[in-house]
Design a protein around this motif. Structure first.
Motif, PDB file in Angstrom:
ATOM      1  N   LYS A 280      -6.402 -16.989   5.645  1.00 16.63           N
ATOM      2  CA  LYS A 280      -4.953 -16.821   5.572  1.00 16.63           C
ATOM      3  C   LYS A 280      -4.575 -15.561   4.795  1.00 16.63           C
ATOM      4  O   LYS A 280      -5.278 -15.153   3.871  1.00 16.63           O
ATOM      5  CB  LYS A 280      -4.292 -18.043   4.934  1.00 16.63           C
ATOM      6  CG  LYS A 280      -4.876 -18.430   3.587  1.00 16.63           C
ATOM      7  CD  LYS A 280      -4.479 -19.829   3.193  1.00 16.63           C
ATOM      8  CE  LYS A 280      -5.177 -20.300   1.938  1.00 16.63           C
ATOM      9  NZ  LYS A 280      -6.616 -20.493   2.074  1.00 16.63           N
ATOM     10  N   PHE A 281      -3.453 -14.986   5.213  1.00 19.92           N
ATOM     11  CA  PHE A 281      -2.896 -13.862   4.455  1.00 19.92           C
ATOM     12  C   PHE A 281      -2.331 -14.402   3.145  1.00 19.92           C
ATOM     13  O   PHE A 281      -1.565 -15.355   3.130  1.00 19.92           O
ATOM     14  CB  PHE A 281      -1.772 -13.181   5.244  1.00 19.92           C
ATOM     15  CG  PHE A 281      -0.968 -12.232   4.398  1.00 19.92           C
ATOM     16  CD1 PHE A 281      -1.432 -10.962   4.131  1.00 19.92           C
ATOM     17  CD2 PHE A 281       0.238 -12.630   3.839  1.00 19.92           C
ATOM     18  CE1 PHE A 281      -0.717 -10.096   3.319  1.00 19.92           C
ATOM     19  CE2 PHE A 281       0.967 -11.775   3.033  1.00 19.92           C
ATOM     20  CZ  PHE A 281       0.480 -10.505   2.775  1.00 19.92           C
TER      21      PHE A 281
ATOM     22  N   GLU B 298       0.289 -10.919  11.136  1.00 17.54           N
ATOM     23  CA  GLU B 298       1.129 -10.924   9.920  1.00 17.54           C
ATOM     24  C   GLU B 298       1.151  -9.540   9.271  1.00 17.54           C
ATOM     25  O   GLU B 298       2.204  -9.039   8.855  1.00 17.54           O
ATOM     26  CB  GLU B 298       0.586 -11.962   8.932  1.00 17.54           C
ATOM     27  CG  GLU B 298       1.271 -11.996   7.579  1.00 17.54           C
ATOM     28  CD  GLU B 298       2.548 -12.822   7.556  1.00 17.54           C
ATOM     29  OE1 GLU B 298       3.228 -12.792   6.520  1.00 17.54           O
ATOM     30  OE2 GLU B 298       2.870 -13.478   8.563  1.00 17.54           O
ATOM     31  N   LEU B 299      -0.017  -8.892   9.191  1.00 17.67           N
ATOM     32  CA  LEU B 299      -0.078  -7.551   8.602  1.00 17.67           C
ATOM     33  C   LEU B 299       0.658  -6.535   9.481  1.00 17.67           C
ATOM     34  O   LEU B 299       1.347  -5.647   8.976  1.00 17.67           O
ATOM     35  CB  LEU B 299      -1.540  -7.135   8.407  1.00 17.67           C
ATOM     36  CG  LEU B 299      -2.302  -7.917   7.329  1.00 17.67           C
ATOM     37  CD1 LEU B 299      -3.785  -7.582   7.371  1.00 17.67           C
ATOM     38  CD2 LEU B 299      -1.736  -7.634   5.945  1.00 17.67           C
ATOM     39  N   ARG B 300       0.515  -6.680  10.799  1.00 16.35           N
ATOM     40  CA  ARG B 300       1.235  -5.765  11.710  1.00 16.35           C
ATOM     41  C   ARG B 300       2.742  -5.875  11.492  1.00 16.35           C
ATOM     42  O   ARG B 300       3.455  -4.874  11.417  1.00 16.35           O
ATOM     43  CB  ARG B 300       0.906  -6.116  13.168  1.00 16.35           C
ATOM     44  CG  ARG B 300       1.622  -5.206  14.176  1.00 16.35           C
ATOM     45  CD  ARG B 300       1.669  -5.795  15.567  1.00 16.35           C
ATOM     46  NE  ARG B 300       2.574  -6.931  15.670  1.00 16.35           N
ATOM     47  CZ  ARG B 300       3.907  -6.825  15.799  1.00 16.35           C
ATOM     48  NH1 ARG B 300       4.483  -5.629  15.822  1.00 16.35           N
ATOM     49  NH2 ARG B 300       4.657  -7.904  15.901  1.00 16.35           N
ATOM     50  N   ARG B 301       3.197  -7.115  11.371  1.00 14.28           N
ATOM     51  CA  ARG B 301       4.635  -7.341  11.202  1.00 14.28           C
ATOM     52  C   ARG B 301       5.131  -6.808   9.855  1.00 14.28           C
ATOM     53  O   ARG B 301       6.169  -6.150   9.773  1.00 14.28           O
ATOM     54  CB  ARG B 301       4.905  -8.848  11.323  1.00 14.28           C
ATOM     55  CG  ARG B 301       6.362  -9.234  11.368  1.00 14.28           C
ATOM     56  CD  ARG B 301       6.507 -10.747  11.439  1.00 14.28           C
ATOM     57  NE  ARG B 301       5.917 -11.425  10.289  1.00 14.28           N
ATOM     58  CZ  ARG B 301       6.464 -11.455   9.079  1.00 14.28           C
ATOM     59  NH1 ARG B 301       7.593 -10.797   8.839  1.00 14.28           N
ATOM     60  NH2 ARG B 301       5.873 -12.103   8.097  1.00 14.28           N
ATOM     61  N   ARG B 302       4.360  -7.076   8.799  1.00 16.91           N
ATOM     62  CA  ARG B 302       4.783  -6.650   7.463  1.00 16.91           C
ATOM     63  C   ARG B 302       4.782  -5.134   7.314  1.00 16.91           C
ATOM     64  O   ARG B 302       5.637  -4.564   6.645  1.00 16.91           O
ATOM     65  CB  ARG B 302       3.876  -7.272   6.396  1.00 16.91           C
ATOM     66  CG  ARG B 302       4.159  -8.731   6.115  1.00 16.91           C
ATOM     67  CD  ARG B 302       3.224  -9.307   5.076  1.00 16.91           C
ATOM     68  NE  ARG B 302       3.583 -10.677   4.744  1.00 16.91           N
ATOM     69  CZ  ARG B 302       4.454 -11.030   3.805  1.00 16.91           C
ATOM     70  NH1 ARG B 302       5.037 -10.089   3.082  1.00 16.91           N
ATOM     71  NH2 ARG B 302       4.727 -12.294   3.565  1.00 16.91           N
ATOM     72  N   HIS B 303       3.786  -4.484   7.913  1.00 21.89           N
ATOM     73  CA  HIS B 303       3.628  -3.036   7.709  1.00 21.89           C
ATOM     74  C   HIS B 303       4.110  -2.217   8.895  1.00 21.89           C
ATOM     75  O   HIS B 303       4.031  -0.988   8.863  1.00 21.89           O
ATOM     76  CB  HIS B 303       2.162  -2.708   7.416  1.00 21.89           C
ATOM     77  CG  HIS B 303       1.634  -3.346   6.166  1.00 21.89           C
ATOM     78  ND1 HIS B 303       2.087  -3.007   4.911  1.00 21.89           N
ATOM     79  CD2 HIS B 303       0.707  -4.330   5.966  1.00 21.89           C
ATOM     80  CE1 HIS B 303       1.447  -3.735   4.001  1.00 21.89           C
ATOM     81  NE2 HIS B 303       0.616  -4.549   4.618  1.00 21.89           N
ATOM     82  N   ASP B 304       4.591  -2.894   9.946  1.00 26.56           N
ATOM     83  CA  ASP B 304       5.086  -2.208  11.146  1.00 26.56           C
ATOM     84  C   ASP B 304       4.038  -1.217  11.679  1.00 26.56           C
ATOM     85  O   ASP B 304       4.332  -0.057  11.956  1.00 26.56           O
ATOM     86  CB  ASP B 304       6.406  -1.482  10.837  1.00 26.56           C
ATOM     87  CG  ASP B 304       7.057  -0.908  12.102  1.00 26.56           C
ATOM     88  OD1 ASP B 304       6.897  -1.528  13.161  1.00 26.56           O
ATOM     89  OD2 ASP B 304       7.687   0.169  12.007  1.00 26.56           O
ATOM     90  N   THR B 305       2.795  -1.687  11.810  1.00 23.30           N
ATOM     91  CA  THR B 305       1.725  -0.800  12.279  1.00 23.30           C
ATOM     92  C   THR B 305       1.821  -0.574  13.783  1.00 23.30           C
ATOM     93  O   THR B 305       2.173  -1.478  14.540  1.00 23.30           O
ATOM     94  CB  THR B 305       0.338  -1.393  11.948  1.00 23.30           C
ATOM     95  OG1 THR B 305       0.271  -2.742  12.431  1.00 23.30           O
ATOM     96  CG2 THR B 305       0.068  -1.381  10.449  1.00 23.30           C
TER      97      THR B 305
END
Length: 302
Positions: free
Chosen positions: A237-238, A33-40
């Motif tokens: 959970k995020f 989820e964090l990868r997707r949100r922040h485009d890491t």
């Protein structure tokens, strides 16, 4: 076992007659989820993922409404990593420079140490509901983060610990698995018991290998502590607590002059939450309303 639909969860347990405390967590969906949100990019995904995985387990050490913030501030190209967690399994995080990807390290793994840097500090701030928050800081010793959090527990919290953190990234940059463990040695252990734990930690395959093979968290801890007794489990959970109302309060707190400056260009004002990357847009008219509110609050206080 279908790893794709396994939800993120954390377990807490004890072993060796209560002389060892243990945590294990799966954070695959959180890190994705964090990868997707922040485009890491992959190396950044691994660094951010390891940090939020540690945060999830450290949050589980808290009680009630207590919460903590971890800041990893190294001299590497990704800048700082920030993670928030609480006792309810709610976690969020971000990295200053998401678009960093480095060649693999000498072991053929993602070069997290190269991205984080090997000089800098880990800062942990705990809001325990007291007047002053607890703050602990230790130097970064490797940049791989597992060793760095191990050092944090030994130095800042005086608790000998073993910390394992891992993130496995696919060729399309998505997260295959992510998770970790923390083993904490409490008073009363004999030298032979300590040696047995150290040997087991040294022989253990990487966390990501075990999770990718389909081992569950209980099996992973049993690898290290055969007599582990699980006391509690929770979902991870995020969660981000930002909202339009909070952003409005933040804008008002800037003061009238700052808001007037924002409106001078005659364009919309956009505020993006660092943690979830959600954008909040305010029209010229809406900012003018906020300016009026700052003027009213100034009148009320005089």
């Amino acid at each position: 076992m279908n790893k794709q639909i396994e939800k993120d969860r954390l377990i807490r347990g004890t072993a060796m007659d209560g002389k060892v405390r243990a945590f294990a967590v799966r954070t695959t969906q959180l890190v994705e989820e964090l990868r997707r949100r922040h485009d890491t990019f992959p190396t950044t995904t691994a660094a951010l993922g390891r940090t939020v995985t540690a945060a999830a387990m450290m949050g589980a050490m808290l009680k009630g409404n207590e919460k903590l913030t971890i800041q990893v501030k190294g001299d590497g190209p990704i800048g700082s990593i920030v993670a928030d967690a609480n006792a309810k399994g709610e976690v969020r995080g971000y990295v200053k420079e998401p678009h960093v990807h480095l060649p693999s390290n000498s072991k053929g793994k993602l070069d997290v140490a190269g991205a984080v840097g090997t000089t800098g500090f880990i800062h942990v701030t705990k809001d325990l509901g007291l007047k002053e928050p607890y703050r602990g800081s230790v130097p970064i010793i490797s940049g791989e983060l597992g060793e760095d959090f191990t050092y944090y527990f030994a130095i800042s919290e005086q608790t000998p610990s073993a910390v394992g953190l891992g993130v496995l990234v696919d060729v399309d940059s998505s997260v295959i698995v992510a998770g970790g463990f923390i083993i904490q040695l409490l008073p009363g252990l004999s030298d032979s018991e300590i040696n047995a734990i150290e040997h087991a930690v040294g022989q253990m395959p990487p966390v990501t290998s075990l999770l990718d093979q389909g081992l569950d968290l209980e099996e992973m801890l049993s690898w290290l502590l055969p007599d582990i007794k699980v006391l509690e489990e929770m979902d991870i959970k995020f969660t981000c607590n930002c909202s339009r109302e909070r952003v409005e309060r933040t804008l008002i707190s800037l003061g009238k002059d700052e808001l007037v400056d924002l409106n001078e260009a005659g364009e919309e004002t956009e505020v993006v939450c660092d943690f979830c990357n959600e954008a909040y847009t305010f029209s010229v008219e809406e900012v003018q309303t906020l300016i009026s509110q700052t003027e009213k609050s100034n009148l009320d206080t005089h």
